[in-house]
Design a protein around this motif. Structure first.
Motif, PDB file in Angstrom:
ATOM      1  N   GLY A   1      41.802  43.923  24.266  1.00 12.83           N
ATOM      2  CA  GLY A   1      43.020  43.981  25.056  1.00 12.83           C
ATOM      3  C   GLY A   1      43.370  45.443  25.207  1.00 12.83           C
ATOM      4  N   GLY A   2      44.028  45.755  26.293  1.00 10.39           N
ATOM      5  CA  GLY A   2      44.371  47.149  26.491  1.00 10.39           C
ATOM      6  C   GLY A   2      44.192  47.518  27.940  1.00 10.39           C
ATOM      7  N   GLU A   3      44.813  48.598  28.316  1.00 16.48           N
ATOM      8  CA  GLU A   3      44.807  49.001  29.727  1.00 16.48           C
ATOM      9  C   GLU A   3      43.596  49.852  30.068  1.00 16.48           C
ATOM     10  OE1 GLU A   3      47.129  47.849  31.862  1.00 16.48           O
ATOM     11  OE2 GLU A   3      47.868  46.709  30.134  1.00 16.48           O
ATOM     12  N   THR A   4      43.159  50.632  29.091  1.00 14.60           N
ATOM     13  CA  THR A   4      42.023  51.517  29.345  1.00 14.60           C
ATOM     14  C   THR A   4      40.995  51.312  28.246  1.00 14.60           C
ATOM     15  OG1 THR A   4      42.858  53.312  27.952  1.00 14.60           O
ATOM     16  CG2 THR A   4      43.605  53.280  30.244  1.00 14.60           C
ATOM     17  N   GLY A   5      39.815  51.791  28.534  1.00 17.71           N
ATOM     18  CA  GLY A   5      38.757  51.719  27.525  1.00 17.71           C
ATOM     19  C   GLY A   5      39.176  52.439  26.264  1.00 17.71           C
ATOM     20  N   GLY A   6      39.726  53.602  26.460  1.00 22.12           N
ATOM     21  CA  GLY A   6      40.115  54.411  25.310  1.00 22.12           C
ATOM     22  C   GLY A   6      41.122  53.708  24.424  1.00 22.12           C
ATOM     23  N   GLU A   7      42.034  52.979  25.065  1.00 21.46           N
ATOM     24  CA  GLU A   7      43.032  52.251  24.309  1.00 21.46           C
ATOM     25  C   GLU A   7      42.430  51.170  23.427  1.00 21.46           C
ATOM     26  OE1 GLU A   7      46.474  51.906  27.348  1.00 21.46           O
ATOM     27  OE2 GLU A   7      46.339  50.006  26.255  1.00 21.46           O
ATOM     28  N   MET A   8      41.326  50.624  23.883  1.00 22.67           N
ATOM     29  CA  MET A   8      40.711  49.501  23.168  1.00 22.67           C
ATOM     30  C   MET A   8      40.004  49.941  21.882  1.00 22.67           C
ATOM     31  SD  MET A   8      39.013  47.814  26.546  1.00 22.67           S
ATOM     32  CE  MET A   8      38.102  46.532  25.712  1.00 22.67           C
ATOM     33  N   VAL A   9      39.547  51.168  21.874  1.00 23.71           N
ATOM     34  CA  VAL A   9      38.663  51.589  20.781  1.00 23.71           C
ATOM     35  C   VAL A   9      39.413  51.786  19.476  1.00 23.71           C
ATOM     36  CG1 VAL A   9      37.104  53.407  19.994  1.00 23.71           C
ATOM     37  CG2 VAL A   9      37.044  52.637  22.395  1.00 23.71           C
ATOM     38  N   LEU A  10      38.945  51.096  18.446  1.00 19.94           N
ATOM     39  CA  LEU A  10      39.502  51.271  17.110  1.00 19.94           C
ATOM     40  C   LEU A  10      38.672  52.245  16.288  1.00 19.94           C
ATOM     41  CD1 LEU A  10      40.324  47.542  16.282  1.00 19.94           C
ATOM     42  CD2 LEU A  10      41.936  49.332  16.966  1.00 19.94           C
ATOM     43  N   ASP A  11      37.352  52.200  16.517  1.00 18.59           N
ATOM     44  CA  ASP A  11      36.467  53.127  15.822  1.00 18.59           C
ATOM     45  C   ASP A  11      35.280  53.409  16.730  1.00 18.59           C
ATOM     46  OD1 ASP A  11      34.801  54.566  14.209  1.00 18.59           O
ATOM     47  OD2 ASP A  11      34.565  53.037  12.653  1.00 18.59           O
ATOM     48  N   PRO A  12      35.133  54.639  17.149  1.00 13.46           N
ATOM     49  CA  PRO A  12      34.043  54.952  18.079  1.00 13.46           C
ATOM     50  C   PRO A  12      32.691  55.145  17.373  1.00 13.46           C
ATOM     51  CG  PRO A  12      35.325  56.916  17.636  1.00 13.46           C
ATOM     52  CD  PRO A  12      35.967  55.807  16.852  1.00 13.46           C
ATOM     53  N   ALA A  13      32.655  55.126  16.063  1.00 14.31           N
ATOM     54  CA  ALA A  13      31.411  55.369  15.337  1.00 14.31           C
ATOM     55  C   ALA A  13      31.152  54.233  14.359  1.00 14.31           C
ATOM     56  CB  ALA A  13      31.477  56.709  14.605  1.00 14.31           C
ATOM     57  N   ALA A  14      31.017  53.029  14.937  1.00 17.35           N
ATOM     58  CA  ALA A  14      30.850  51.853  14.082  1.00 17.35           C
ATOM     59  C   ALA A  14      29.470  51.811  13.449  1.00 17.35           C
ATOM     60  CB  ALA A  14      31.081  50.587  14.902  1.00 17.35           C
ATOM     61  N   GLY A  15      28.497  52.378  14.110  1.00 16.14           N
ATOM     62  CA  GLY A  15      27.140  52.345  13.577  1.00 16.14           C
ATOM     63  C   GLY A  15      26.122  52.532  14.673  1.00 16.14           C
ATOM     64  N   LEU A  16      24.900  52.817  14.263  1.00  9.74           N
ATOM     65  CA  LEU A  16      23.814  53.039  15.217  1.00  9.74           C
ATOM     66  C   LEU A  16      22.958  51.780  15.270  1.00  9.74           C
ATOM     67  CD1 LEU A  16      22.556  55.241  17.006  1.00  9.74           C
ATOM     68  CD2 LEU A  16      21.196  55.943  15.037  1.00  9.74           C
ATOM     69  N   TYR A  17      22.778  51.273  16.467  1.00 14.62           N
ATOM     70  CA  TYR A  17      22.051  50.019  16.663  1.00 14.62           C
ATOM     71  C   TYR A  17      20.565  50.310  16.809  1.00 14.62           C
ATOM     72  CZ  TYR A  17      20.827  45.507  18.815  1.00 14.62           C
ATOM     73  OH  TYR A  17      20.282  44.289  19.105  1.00 14.62           O
ATOM     74  N   THR A  18      19.775  49.629  15.985  1.00 14.90           N
ATOM     75  CA  THR A  18      18.340  49.852  15.982  1.00 14.90           C
ATOM     76  C   THR A  18      17.613  48.577  16.362  1.00 14.90           C
ATOM     77  OG1 THR A  18      18.759  51.214  14.072  1.00 14.90           O
ATOM     78  CG2 THR A  18      16.470  50.752  14.552  1.00 14.90           C
ATOM     79  N   SER A  19      16.621  48.723  17.220  1.00 13.52           N
ATOM     80  CA  SER A  19      15.778  47.589  17.570  1.00 13.52           C
ATOM     81  C   SER A  19      14.351  47.963  17.235  1.00 13.52           C
ATOM     82  CB  SER A  19      15.912  47.287  19.063  1.00 13.52           C
ATOM     83  OG  SER A  19      14.794  46.550  19.494  1.00 13.52           O
ATOM     84  N   VAL A  20      13.574  46.994  16.796  1.00 16.38           N
ATOM     85  CA  VAL A  20      12.165  47.311  16.554  1.00 16.38           C
ATOM     86  C   VAL A  20      11.277  46.642  17.592  1.00 16.38           C
ATOM     87  CG1 VAL A  20      12.463  47.686  14.083  1.00 16.38           C
ATOM     88  CG2 VAL A  20      11.887  45.408  14.932  1.00 16.38           C
ATOM     89  N   THR A  21      11.911  46.101  18.631  1.00 13.39           N
ATOM     90  CA  THR A  21      11.139  45.472  19.691  1.00 13.39           C
ATOM     91  C   THR A  21      10.461  46.557  20.524  1.00 13.39           C
ATOM     92  OG1 THR A  21      12.730  43.711  19.742  1.00 13.39           O
ATOM     93  CG2 THR A  21      11.275  43.893  21.634  1.00 13.39           C
ATOM     94  N   THR A  22       9.176  46.425  20.711  1.00  9.72           N
ATOM     95  CA  THR A  22       8.457  47.449  21.471  1.00  9.72           C
ATOM     96  C   THR A  22       7.765  46.811  22.658  1.00  9.72           C
ATOM     97  OG1 THR A  22       6.471  47.123  20.181  1.00  9.72           O
ATOM     98  CG2 THR A  22       8.020  48.793  19.400  1.00  9.72           C
ATOM     99  N   ARG A  23       7.225  47.678  23.473  1.00  8.87           N
ATOM    100  CA  ARG A  23       6.581  47.180  24.681  1.00  8.87           C
ATOM    101  C   ARG A  23       5.092  47.521  24.714  1.00  8.87           C
ATOM    102  NH1 ARG A  23       9.405  44.751  28.347  1.00  8.87           N
ATOM    103  NH2 ARG A  23      11.531  44.366  27.693  1.00  8.87           N
ATOM    104  N   GLY A  24       4.495  47.511  23.540  1.00  3.80           N
ATOM    105  CA  GLY A  24       3.045  47.571  23.505  1.00  3.80           C
ATOM    106  C   GLY A  24       2.448  48.945  23.647  1.00  3.80           C
TER     107      GLY A  24
END
Lengths: 451, 472, 443
Positions: free
Chosen positions: A176-199
């Motif tokens: 909820g919120g008027e702007t993106g910035g307003e919505m953010v509670l923590d901008p550094a929640a974590g780094l998302y890692t995927s191990v899916t590769t494309r060969g």
């Protein structure tokens, strides 16, 4: 701070657009069944909301004059539900990041036969590492998914960009919120890692390639820091390290999200994650019922994908699945039961599900198999807040926490229950009328938990 | 299978807690491989072979197993396999020495059990052959039921995969990835280029080695300096230069074999094993002079042009010419050849006339020596790890089969128990399927009350699979 | 080793070195092979027996056979064993030289229905595979026009009828000399529902998904197949009735199949397609042989009940699926045998064609009686191909395709010492033995 100064500052910040524009109303929900999560369930509880925060909660507390009162009779009040891993709020096509040297393009993603890409030489080209991308920069309050999720009772989500191997930094956002910035509670929640590769086409093209790559990146980041410091100390004798946005982004990482679904993957990622000095969380985790003791020992939380595996709709009727498959389908919904019993912290996410409300349905299945409803609620609220280090502000109904509430008519896990209203930052929302389930954003994507 | 894993894990936990009960395999034909073949017994205590001979002393409280009429051999060692791995090739680059298959071990791969059932107790799990210098390998013991790290044979010397010939140069032609996107060709595209890639990599490794030496000497003198950047690609190559890491090189043709030996000479390191080495028989003298081992197939040939001069006598010629030789499976997936390396060894008696002991050595002590683990495994000798296979008949014959397998003195395979468990496993599976079906039905009922399945009906009508109709 | 044996072996070596490449139509050789252990297959083993070959045919077999004329070659085979030549009932030997190089492969023609193709005409007598396979005691091969299992990306078979299956001797100057039957069978790759899809997310294949589409493809192909048979039958009927028809080579080639003279050899590996293939053959009223049966499950009863012969593929392979008993490929022959099914073996390749005997003996420690194993690669194979009048056992009157060994024919350690095709001694030198000798001699 004296009151006047505060008021003045607030006014100034509001004028500058840095604070929530209109102050939410001062109100009370009275006589409801309040699931505080951090404490006991209050059968006739009152929750006072003021300035976007919970002002007070308790049974028989006085309601000051002039406060809007909502009659909570017959209503259940929960802390706002949290989806611990989603892509909500991020427009489907991420604004094209300026092309990384040689490697940024992910081959085979719906491109029209471009001329052959130059080969990635190795980790030094930083292929598929979008560590400078931040979900906090991308979220848009206008995203349709936000309203759908909110209507299902979610007030908060941890949302991640999902391209490449190191997809970027997630953000904890309020829905909820008027702007993106307003919505953010923590901008550094974590780094998302995927191990899916494309060969074979581009480095890294294998699971072990990804793992080696991540190791080298962490080594390089530490070295980058060292070189940067050395240069700052003595720019004459020490070489000037070249600016590297991938490593800059990596150095900002406070938490790593690693994918692991099967037992073997969980064991593998527990070993791998321990190599880094960064705290880590496993996501996926459907086979975690087999590995609770390992998880417990490692003290690693799990963000559980609750899209329980089922027999595929279009499968061969005569096919006999493998024992492993059958066992997983049978046992996956018991994973929350096992995790809760062992005291392994876990939250849940909607990844792969058609609609946000399916998260609750999926947990209902686990409740039928022995999960205590209180544990299910905790996974949806306080546990998620704890995993992301936000339990001081989120996850329970306590004085001083954000006024994020989910209010239902009936028990949260009852089929017939409806969400009556949702508070986000103290602002009241009513659920949108049930429309035919909109296709999930990026619904074609399969959950990136495979290895 | 997961249940099985838990059971075994539990059993093993007990084994660790208490000293293992001693076991005596009595009155068998014992093929020690290194100390002759005789009628006798083997004593196992605390995971090790503590006595072997025509007469042994039975330790107090030992479990005595009558093995009369049976044959006991050391656990088979497969010097080249790709089983039990979730990824095999990092094929994107010509030098992928930064990766290790140890990261990708799949301890639940059924191939491990299949290997056991075929008497294979130790395997050299290698990276694939997509690049001139591949990833790091790992030696595994087939301790079915343990987790990934529990399979690793920690005593084994570390190693790395190289590959020569058609495979590493294949991507030199460009082509497409599996999604149809065109790929730019990857250097090298010729055997000349393969040599170049290896020389180039070792030239870099030498420079890297020198940079660290330089840094360390400054550091020792107390001078502060920025260390070199740690490079996971070059570190293993430095270890090769320093003799700390074994090179296992996939190769076929005599020319490329010789090339690699000379490159290794140039940089001052040794090739531990030449893998496949189908034309090894042509350059056996040179291989012997260099001191490399050879690990080959029994009788594969002709599947590609570089295999056209392969002969089934290869192992015998190499053996006769003094090269340390082994046979391997090169298995992937569920496992195949590694379940019968014994009869593959038997073929060398026909092709080249090796005797029984020489034939068995190809799959036991020789690969153990090649992997630097012969102090621990590879023969039936006092003090070695009790990795033993019990056959009902002559192990080099088509008519024999494995009855029991021990690793570290623990029984990991028992054919009788395997056969006996089948009906229970089938029933368990059936039970799960029925449970699933029942659930499906109840949720279907909940979903559409009318209970009709129009979709299915339609399909049946539309299909008409057996109608005769003619071409239009 | 006793002296007599050494002497006889020396004699054999001299003979082998001077023998011309065995050829078929030279009237065959005549000789007396004595003092051998004889394994006729059609009857019990005979010790110290002899076999007399006259003009390429077995004239007499027994304990007391005398040379009819003084000048006849007499071979003392003391310590040796004599067996009928083995038949590889499915191979691409001589048709495909180097698997990975298309130019050297002559199997798998374009087109869905190719019954008119005859692999014998593409048999290269100089193929290096022929002597290699022969040297392991295999005297005859059923040549496959196509390998099983070719699939389009949509899961459908690339080919249904790949061509005729020719039966050839593995010695001769020309393919004509090598020919035993031009059309010993008609190859059919029976359509299977191949619900295997590629999952780009995990970069692996998934089984069991996309079934409806795969089923549709399958149904379409079955329909096409039926249509083709019906058209061929209509053509034949018209022709028999004297109606003028436009000559059609494909339909002409189908007539012996429809007439029951040439068996339809249907490659069908799993329960469902096996059952369908049986049903199809019954509906079309053709003679059926099943090939590459891997996992028949309940179809095994049906195969047995209908007395359908089976050509098994390699038993020396890994399991079909993860949960299968580890020895499932090894026990398959025993299960067929117990059910009373007649079976033989093919290797369905060229590389491992020489290992035919081990496909049979692999089953023995897993329940297959030895005699059944031996029969499968000799007499049963001959019966399945309908050539048992002349081949498959050592009996007076049959063609002298004989293998002389120093031990059990199906054992890996055993060496083949002599080999006769139509009574002519075949060269046991191969590319492999030449290279072996050459490089053993390298100083």
């Amino acid at each position: 701070m004296n009151k006047r100064l505060f008021a003045f500052t607030a006014l100034f910040l509001a004028a500058a657009g840095l604070l929530t524009a209109a102050s939410p109303p001062h109100l009370a929900i009275r006589g409801a069944r309040v699931f505080t999560v951090s404490g006991a369930v209050l059968e006739h509880g009152t929750v006072l909301l003021k300035d976007g925060l919970i002002e007070a909660v308790g049974e028989g507390i006085a309601i000051p004059a002039g406060v809007t009162v909502i009659d909570g009779t017959g209503l259940n009040v929960y802390p706002g539900l949290i989806d611990a891993l989603s892509a909500w709020g991020i427009p489907e096509t991420v604004p094209a990041a300026p092309a990384a040297p040689a490697a940024a393009a992910t081959p085979g993603q719906g491109q029209q036969q471009p001329p052959p890409q130059p080969r990635v030489r190795g980790p030094e080209d930083r292929p598929n590492a979008f560590t400078w991308v931040k979900a906090a920069d991308l979220v848009k309050p206008s995203e349709k998914q936000i309203e759908t999720a909110r209507s299902a009772g979610f007030t908060t989500a941890v949302t991640f960009p999902k391209q490449g191997i190191l997809a970027g930094h997630g953000a904890v956002i309020n829905l909820g919120g008027e702007t993106g910035g307003e919505m953010v509670l923590d901008p550094a929640a974590g780094l998302y890692t995927s191990v899916t590769t494309r060969g074979f086409g581009t480095f890294p093209g294998s699971l072990m390639g990804v793992m080696a790559y991540l190791r080298q990146l962490w080594i390089d980041a530490a070295y980058y820091k060292l070189a940067r410091e050395a240069y700052a100390r003595d720019p004459v004798t020490n070489p000037r390290p070249a600016y590297d946005r991938a490593l800059e982004g990596l150095l900002d990482t406070h938490r790593l999200l690693l994918p692991a679904t099967s037992r073997v993957q969980i064991e593998r990622m527990l070993r791998f994650g321990a190599e880094f000095k960064t705290p880590f969380v496993l996501y996926g985790g459907q086979s975690a019922y087999e590995t609770v003791s390992e998880l417990k020992r490692a003290g690693v939380p799990v963000i559980l994908n609750v899209k329980w595996p089922l027999k595929e709709k279009d499968s061969d009727p005569e096919e006999i699945p493998s024992m492993k498959t059958l066992q997983l389908r049978d046992k996956a919904p018991t994973t929350p039961v096992a995790l809760a019993a062992a005291g392994v912290p876990f939250a849940v996410c909607s990844e792969g599900l058609d609609a946000p409300k399916d998260v609750i349905k999926a947990l209902k299945k686990s409740i039928d198999l022995g999960l205590k409803p209180a544990d299910a609620i905790r996974a949806l609220t306080l546990s998620a807040a704890e995993i992301y280090g936000l339990s001081g502000r989120l996850g329970s109904i306590e004085k001083g926490k954000l006024a994020n509430l989910t209010i239902t008519k009936g028990d949260l896990f009852d089929d017939k229950t409806t969400v009556s209203m949702i508070f986000v930052d103290g602002k009241k929302y009513v659920p949108a009328p049930e429309a035919p389930t909109p296709p999930r954003q990026g619904g074609a994507k399969s959950p990136e938990v495979g290895q | 299978m997961n249940a099985a894993r838990m059971l075994i894990a539990a059993a093993l936990a007990c084994g660790v807690a208490h000293a293992q009960q001693a076991i005596v395999l009595q009155n068998a034909t014992v093929h020690t491989v290194t100390k002759g073949t005789f009628k006798g017994s083997v004593v196992i205590q605390d995971g090790l072979i503590t006595d072997v001979g025509a007469q042994v002393l039975t330790p107090a409280g030992a479990k005595v197993i009558d093995a009369s009429g049976k044959h006991v051999i050391p656990g088979i060692i497969d010097c080249h396999t790709h089983i039990a791995l979730d990824s095999i090739n990092e094929g994107s680059v010509s030098v992928s020495s930064m990766v290790t298959v140890r990261d990708a071990i799949d301890p639940e791969s059924i191939a491990i059990y299949h290997d056991l059932a075929g008497g294979t107790t130790t395997v050299n799990a290698l990276h694939g052959s997509a690049n001139a210098i591949g990833g790091l390998n790992v030696v595994l013991k087939m301790r079915w039921g343990k987790d990934a790290e529990g399979l690793v044979m920690k005593e084994a010397k570390p190693g790395i995969k190289f590959a020569l010939g058609e495979n590493p140069k294949r991507q030199g032609q460009g082509g497409q990835n599996p999604f149809g996107a065109s790929l730019s060709p990857r250097y090298p595209g010729t055997r000349m280029g393969v040599e170049d890639v290896i020389r180039q990599a070792f030239t870099e490794a030498r420079q890297y080695q020198a940079a660290w030496k330089d840094y360390n000497s400054h550091e020792a003198k107390g001078e502060s300096a920025l260390p070199p950047r740690k490079d996971l690609k070059l570190e293993p190559l430095v270890e090769v230069l320093e003799g700390k890491r074994l090179v296992h090189a996939h190769c076929y043709r005599a020319d490329e074999i010789l090339m690699l030996l000379r490159v290794a000479d140039e940089f001052g390191f040794k090739i531990a094993t030449l893998q496949h080495v189908l034309e090894g028989y042509k350059v056996a003298n040179e291989i012997k002079a260099h001191g490399a081992g050879a690990s080959t197939f029994s009788d594969w040939w002709g599947y590609k042009i570089e295999a056209y001069d392969a002969i089934p006598h290869n192992a015998a010629v190499l053996t006769r010419k003094g090269v340390l030789t082994s046979l391997n499976s090169d298995d992937v997936g569920n496992g195949d050849l590694s379940t019968r390396l014994n009869t593959e060894a038997g073929k060398t008696m026909k092709y080249g006339g090796l005797n029984e002991e020489e034939a068995l050595a190809l799959i036991t002590i020789n690969p153990a020596r090649q992997l630097g683990i012969d102090r621990y495994v590879g023969s039936i000798e006092v003090g070695k790890q009790a990795d033993l296979v019990v056959y009902d008949k002559d192990p080099l014959s088509m008519y024999s089969k494995v009855e029991r397998v021990y690793i570290d003195g623990t029984q990991y395979f028992d054919r009788e128990a395997d056969v006996a468990a089948r009906s229970r496993k089938d029933a368990e599976k059936k039970g799960l399927m029925e449970k699933e079906k029942a659930k499906e039905k109840s949720s279907e009922k909940a979903a559409d009350k009318p209970g009709d399945k129009p979709a299915e009906k339609q399909e049946a009508k539309g299909a008409k699979p057996h109608q005769g109709g003619s071409d239009e | 080793m006793n002296r007599a044996l050494i002497a006889s072996l020396a004699f054999i070596v001299v003979l082998a070195a001077t023998a011309a490449p065995a050829s078929a139509e030279e009237g065959g050789g005549s000789f007396l092979l004595k003092n051998v252990t004889l394994h006729p297959v059609s009857g019990p083993k005979l010790d110290n027996a002899s076999v007399l070959v006259v003009d390429g045919r077995i004239a007499e077999v027994g304990m007391k056979v005398a040379a009819p004329k003084t000048k006849l070659r007499v071979i003392d085979g003391k310590g040796l064993h004599v067996w009928p030549g083995m038949i590889n009932s499915g191979t691409t030997v001589g048709l495909s030289e180097i698997g990975s190089i298309r130019e050297t492969n002559d199997t798998g023609e374009l087109g869905i229905f190719d019954p008119q193709l005859r692999p014998i005409v593409a048999l290269n007598p100089e193929s290096e595979y022929i002597p290699v396979v022969r040297a392991n005691g295999i005297t005859m091969a059923a040549l496959l026009p196509a390998m099983p299992g070719g699939r389009r990306s949509d899961g459908a078979n690339t080919q249904l009828i790949g061509g005729q299956i020719s039966i050839a001797h593995l010695a001769g100057w020309t393919w004509e000399e090598m020919e035993v039957r031009r059309a010993g069978g008609m190859h059919l790759s029976y359509p299977a529902i191949s619900a295997v899809s590629f999952d780009p997310a995990t970069f692996s294949t998934r089984r069991g998904s996309a079934y409806p589409k795969a089923k549709q493809q399958h149904d379409l192909q079955v329909q096409e197949l039926s249509g083709f048979f019906d058209d061929a039958r209509a053509y034949w009927t018209a022709k028999k009735a004297g109606v003028a028809v436009k000559a059609d080579l494909k339909f002409e080639a189908m007539i012996p199949v429809l007439d029951g003279k040439v068996p339809l050899v249907a490659f069908a590996s799993h329960e469902r397609e096996i059952k369908e293939a049986i049903e199809f053959a019954e509906r079309q009223n053709v003679k059926l042989v099943l090939a590459n049966v891997i996992k028949p499950r309940s179809a095994l009863e049906l195969i047995a009940k209908k007395k359908i012969p089976v050509i098994l593929g390699r038993t020396q392979v890994g399991t079909d699926e993860e949960d299968d008993p580890y020895d499932e490929p090894y026990t398959l022959p025993a299960r067929l045998n117990e059910a009373g099914v007649k079976f033989c073996f093919g290797t369905f390749d060229e590389q491992f064609a020489r290992n035919l005997p081990y496909q049979a003996s692999q089953g023995v420690p897993f329940g297959l009686p030895y005699d059944a194993a031996l029969r499968s690669v000799t007499l049963s194979a001959a019966e399945i191909w309908g050539i048992d009048k002349d081949y498959g056992s050592i009996e007076a009157g049959k063609v002298a395709d004989l293998v002389v060994t120093d031990g059990d024919l199906l054992e890996v350690k055993t060496d083949v010492k002599m080999l006769f095709i139509r009574g002519s001694e075949a060269d046991l030198e191969t590319k492999h033995t030449r290279l072996y000798k050459k490089y053993m001699a390298r100083p």
